[in-house]
Scaffold this active site. Structure first.
Site: not given
Ligand code: FES
Lengths: 249, 140
Positions: B37, B107
């Protein structure tokens, strides 16, 4: 004549359920009787009759999308057998997913990499599991200086947001952000160019008939993974910088 | 995305946000990122040189709510542990504690990476000394 009621259980993938003649496995319609065929076990590329290549002519993809949308539309099958109605619904939704994925260069690349066995969502976790098992530190998938830069820029962004909240406008911060924006947009553009080069490499390897275990095929694949990993940080930065710059003072 | 209450609590009241002196000999810094992400996290620890106990931990995370909650929780967990104890914290422990859904597992991975990186950095600073000579326990 009785209409033949198709039974997906007994269908061979290469025999038309209606006229029982041989057809292409991935064909949406029988080449002989034109009847709609059940969804084949296909990926997005083969759904469009495409090879697993990354350079796609978007114009013809769009045309094919509209053509298939019309032909697969559930309205067309309102009076057909229940199976055909079902297939048209299934295929229509598959068509939409496939088109949305393939027309977007990054989504297309990510999708191809998944097809090639890369677990983009899990690479990080597996590397962590490995590091833990070996009592070692995990190798970050991007260079440390990029992380450093990303982190610093995020700090600056936060500072700017904060001073905005207080009604101040720090000219130096604003200037730094502008400069960073230019720099990161260039980086992003650069990585898009690099990606296209890798597409070229990939397509050549595929055109050469390389199978899934071909070392060259795997090498290009892994280069694309590394590039996308880097890119995600830069993309976020560009997004966040732009947000901070355009936010109302 | 529905966050669990614990995530929301950590998100609204993050514990131990901040910075420790990176240059200090007793401080270890871990800077890690999630390529999935593009989020980044920095976790720092201050270790008592005599006892090897982590006495202070700070974090700064630019990422989603789950990443903030995971790192906040991680700082709470490592505090009071020795560095080798802290190395046994697994991302799955964090997932469980915060009831993270599958799409948010990365995460928690980020938080475990940050702990390990911070400890690794601290150990590097002490390479050659007795403390670092002790091998890191591999715990499954
Ligand atoms: S969406 Fe990237 S760390 Fe949670």
């Amino acid at each position: 004549m009785h209409p033949v009621v198709p039974n997906p259980e007994t269908l061979s993938a290469v025999t038309c359920w209606s006229c029982l003649k041989e057809i292409d496995k991935a064909a949406h319609f029988c080449a002989h009787c034109t009847k709609l065929q059940p969804p084949a076990d296909s990926d997005y590329f083969s759904f469009f009759g495409l090879q697993r290549r990354l350079n796609i002519d978007l114009k013809s993809l769009e045309q094919e999308f509209y053509r298939l949308s019309r032909k697969l539309h559930p309205d067309v099958y309102a009076r057909a057998t229940e199976h055909e109605q079902q297939w048209s619904t299934q295929k229509s939704s598959l068509l939409n997913d496939a088109y949305r994925t393939l027309r977007d260069p990054i989504a297309r690349t990510e999708y191809l990499l998944e097809l090639e066995g890369v677990k983009l969502e899990e690479q990080s976790r597996s590397a962590t599991d490995e590091a833990r098992a070996q009592g070692k530190e995990k190798q970050q998938v991007v260079p440390p200086d990029l992380l450093e830069e990303v982190f610093e820029l995020n700090m600056q962004l936060e500072e700017m947001r904060m001073s905005k909240k207080l009604g101040e406008r720090d000219e130096q911060v604003a200037k730094d952000l502008e400069a960073a924006k230019v720099r990161f947009e260039q980086t992003l553009a650069g990585s898009n160019t690099d990606l296209q080069k890798l597409w070229q490499e990939w397509d050549q390897v595929i055109a050469g008939g390389a199978d899934a275990a071909d070392p060259q095929r795997i090498a290009v694949r892994d280069k694309m993974v590394a590039l996308l990993n880097r890119r995600s940080y830069v993309r976020n930065l560009v997004r966040d910088v732009n947000e901070a710059l355009t936010a109302d003072v | 995305m529905a966050y669990s209450n614990k995530v929301i609590d950590h998100y609204n009241n993050p514990r131990n946000v901040g910075t420790l002196d990176k240059g200090s000999n007793d401080v270890g810094t871990g800077l890690v990122g999630a390529p999935e992400c593009g989020d980044v996290m920095r976790l720092q620890i201050r270790v008592n040189p005599d006892t090897q106990v982590i006495e202070e931990a700070k974090f700064k995370t630019f990422g989603c709510g789950s990443a903030i909650a995971s790192s906040s929780l991680a700082t709470e967990w490592v505090k009071g542990k020795t560095v080798n104890e802290a190395l046994t914290i697994k991302n799955t422990d964090i997932v469980k504690e915060l009831s993270l859904p599958p799409v948010k597992i990365h995460c928690s991975v980020l938080a475990e990476d940050a702990i390990r990186a911070a400890i690794g950095d601290w150990k590097k600073k002490h390479a050659g000394s007795e403390a670092a000579a002790e091998p890191v326990q591999a715990k499954a």
